[in-house]
Design an enzyme around this catalytic site. Structure first.
Site, mmCIF file in Angstrom:
data_model
loop_
_atom_site.group_PDB
_atom_site.id
_atom_site.type_symbol
_atom_site.label_atom_id
_atom_site.label_comp_id
_atom_site.label_asym_id
_atom_site.label_seq_id
_atom_site.Cartn_x
_atom_site.Cartn_y
_atom_site.Cartn_z
ATOM 1 N N PHE A 112 39.563 8.998 -30.307
ATOM 2 C CA PHE A 112 38.992 9.465 -29.039
ATOM 3 C C PHE A 112 37.645 8.822 -28.738
ATOM 4 O O PHE A 112 37.199 8.816 -27.597
ATOM 5 C CB PHE A 112 38.889 11.000 -29.039
ATOM 6 C CG PHE A 112 37.548 11.556 -29.446
ATOM 7 C CD1 PHE A 112 37.187 11.620 -30.773
ATOM 8 C CD2 PHE A 112 36.648 12.007 -28.488
ATOM 9 C CE1 PHE A 112 35.947 12.121 -31.152
ATOM 10 C CE2 PHE A 112 35.414 12.517 -28.861
ATOM 11 C CZ PHE A 112 35.059 12.569 -30.190
ATOM 12 N N LYS A 113 36.999 8.260 -29.747
ATOM 13 C CA LYS A 113 35.686 7.646 -29.515
ATOM 14 C C LYS A 113 35.755 6.487 -28.523
ATOM 15 O O LYS A 113 34.767 6.157 -27.879
ATOM 16 C CB LYS A 113 35.076 7.204 -30.831
ATOM 17 C CG LYS A 113 34.767 8.412 -31.713
ATOM 18 C CD LYS A 113 33.911 8.100 -32.898
ATOM 19 C CE LYS A 113 33.456 9.376 -33.584
ATOM 20 N NZ LYS A 113 34.572 10.171 -34.145
ATOM 21 N N ASP A 114 36.948 5.883 -28.384
ATOM 22 C CA ASP A 114 37.110 4.802 -27.405
ATOM 23 C C ASP A 114 36.757 5.254 -25.989
ATOM 24 O O ASP A 114 36.271 4.467 -25.185
ATOM 25 C CB ASP A 114 38.571 4.312 -27.383
ATOM 26 C CG ASP A 114 38.939 3.533 -28.637
ATOM 27 O OD1 ASP A 114 38.036 2.946 -29.260
ATOM 28 O OD2 ASP A 114 40.133 3.518 -28.985
#
Ligand SMILES: *Cc1c(COP(=O)(O)O)cnc(C)c1O
Length: 476
Positions: A112-114
């Protein structure tokens, strides 16, 4: 829109000014002076919600100095099918009448950091170009953040990235993801040590002010406000889509796999902006600093040596760096009060919110619906069992972090509550744990089917800040 420090020691500044800065000069975190309203009901009447447009509308409230059309071009480019595998970007998938998964991990590195870092890459580039300067990012990673940051910054002219990772401690997939990048602005340094030693080197060099200036050193850490800002969007997106699907708007809660508190903080900000989220449910693993605080009122960061290495490794934290922004809100956003409280944390090592008369605000969601949190914790065994159950029931593989959310959701669900589980990574990143749960490994996505056999590009270094300093100076 202006930003101040949670501890009161920073002149008010705009979004573009705080974008490239790390901590505020007084050691606090940058926060907006107000939380603007966002008219989400307006969106309900549209047939289709364009993620890139929604993102521009929300971020515009926090960064009004970026011309809206320019911002929209950026968000449309970042949140594209080519980057995130579908037009929806963060699709909401319904499992049954009461449960849905919000997929946050369809970006380039499957975590999810993308969502935040892909945007950060564009915003950093824009700002550096405007200021006509160069930035050299130094970071440490135990897995997800490093690859996500490298994929966001690769090939950018005014940015180099130096990423320290612990030699031999990451999964084969994570290593291949980072080390196979051949861009000339990316430097992978494998440190002969553990993650904490990598992190300490970064902290040590960040305090070397002369070097910091000489090397134009910057960071992309999880306290960056722009990252939080980008994450607010998918709470609105998930919620609006759930209501459009027919879910009762008063009963929708989010269950969030949590480590540094960045993900769930974005949910907290969304409800401060007017999104009527029922409850925010924090899911932790064995490293339960947050769960303990929310359920007992005592916030007690651990020593790094007391952090357990778990099978949901991206949530293995000793302190939750974004928690400070939430605590600031609990104190009616008063920097003077906050500074006193946070000083206590550094002198006494913990805070007891009960004796500060703040515990009810954390814990009582009936009385404080816009402030309170719920929390539970998971463990290896529960995680494994849940991955197997969801596979059996829904024919869907979930990763170990998302599994922690399912474990905690089952513990905490109230009658007739509708739960949205945030999916923070894809199972393929944690193949060993998936194998333990279901007896087979997830297939590599076709996009990266040859990932593990690509040539890798990494330099081995000792646990030696000086050696790393020299390496950076030689390569910029
Ligand atoms: C970073 C990360 C988390 C934790 O998110 P925070 O914002 O630090 O709370 C959870 N799951 C995965 C897969 C992550 O990469």
């Amino acid at each position: 829109m202006q930003y101040i420090s949670t501890r009161g020691g920073m002149p008010a500044a705009n979004f573009s000014t705080i974008l490239l800065a790390g901590l505020a000069p007084d050691g606090g975190l940058a926060v907006p002076t107000i939380y603007p309203e966002f008219n989400w009901q307006h969106k309900l009447s549209s047939k289709y919600i364009d993620y890139g447009v929604l993102s521009a509308e929300i971020i515009n409230l926090y960064a009004p100095e970026i011309p809206f059309s320019e911002l929209k071009n950026i968000t449309k480019k970042v949140y594209s099918k080519c980057n995130f595998n579908s037009d929806e970007i963060t699709p909401l998938k319904f499992l049954d009448d009461d449960n849905a998964i919000l997929e946050l991990s369809n970006g380039p590195t499957y975590a999810f950091k993308d969502i935040a870092l892909q945007l950060l890459g564009e915003l950093f580039s824009r700002q550096l170009k405007n200021e006509n300067r160069q930035l050299n990012i130094l970071g440490a990673t135990s897995g997800d953040t490093g690859s996500s940051a490298e994929y966001a910054m690769r090939g950018r002219e005014n940015i180099n990235i130096f990423m320290l990772s612990p030699l031999g401690r990451m999964s084969a997939f994570q290593k291949a993801q980072m080390y196979s990048l051949q861009d000339k602005n990316i430097f992978n340094l494998a440190v002969c040590g553990v993650f904490d030693e990598c992190q300490n080197i970064v902290k040590f060099l960040a305090q070397d002010l002369e070097f910091k200036k000489q090397a134009n050193l910057g960071a992309v850490n999880s306290i960056n406000w722009a990252r939080i800002c980008a994450q607010i969007v998918y709470y609105f997106y998930g919620y609006i889509n759930a209501v459009a699907h027919g879910w009762d708007k008063n009963k929708i809660s989010f269950v969030v796999p949590s480590g540094n508190f960045g993900n769930v903080l974005a949910g907290h900000v969304a409800r401060q902006m007017g999104l009527p989220i029922n409850r925010l449910i924090v899911a932790t693993n064995e490293n339960n600093v947050l769960e303990e605080c929310i359920n007992t009122g005592v916030y007690r960061p651990r020593k790094a040596s007391d952090v357990e290495a778990t099978s949901s490794p991206s949530m293995d934290i000793s302190a939750a760096s974004n928690f400070e922004r939430y605590v600031f809100d609990l104190q009616n956003r008063d920097p003077d009060k906050h500074r006193v409280l946070w000083n206590k944390l550094s002198t006494e090592g913990s805070i007891d919110f009960k004796s500060e008369n703040l515990f009810e605000k954390i814990n009582n969601s009936d009385k404080y619906p816009h402030l309170a949190m719920s929390a539970g914790k998971s463990s290896h065994q529960h995680r494994i069992k849940t991955i197997a159950e969801i596979w059996k029931k829904n024919k869907r593989l979930i990763d170990p972090h998302t599994a922690d959310a399912f474990v905690v959701g089952a513990q905490k669900r109230k009658n007739s509550e509708k739960l949205i589980f945030l999916e923070t990574a894809q199972p393929v990143k944690f193949a060993e744990t998936i194998f333990e749960a279901v007896g087979f490994k997830p297939e590599l996505p076709s996009k990266v089917s040859d990932l593990l056999s690509l040539p890798q590009n990494v330099v081995e270094v000792g646990v030696d800040a000086n050696e790393i300093k020299k390496f950076i100076l030689k390569n910029i």
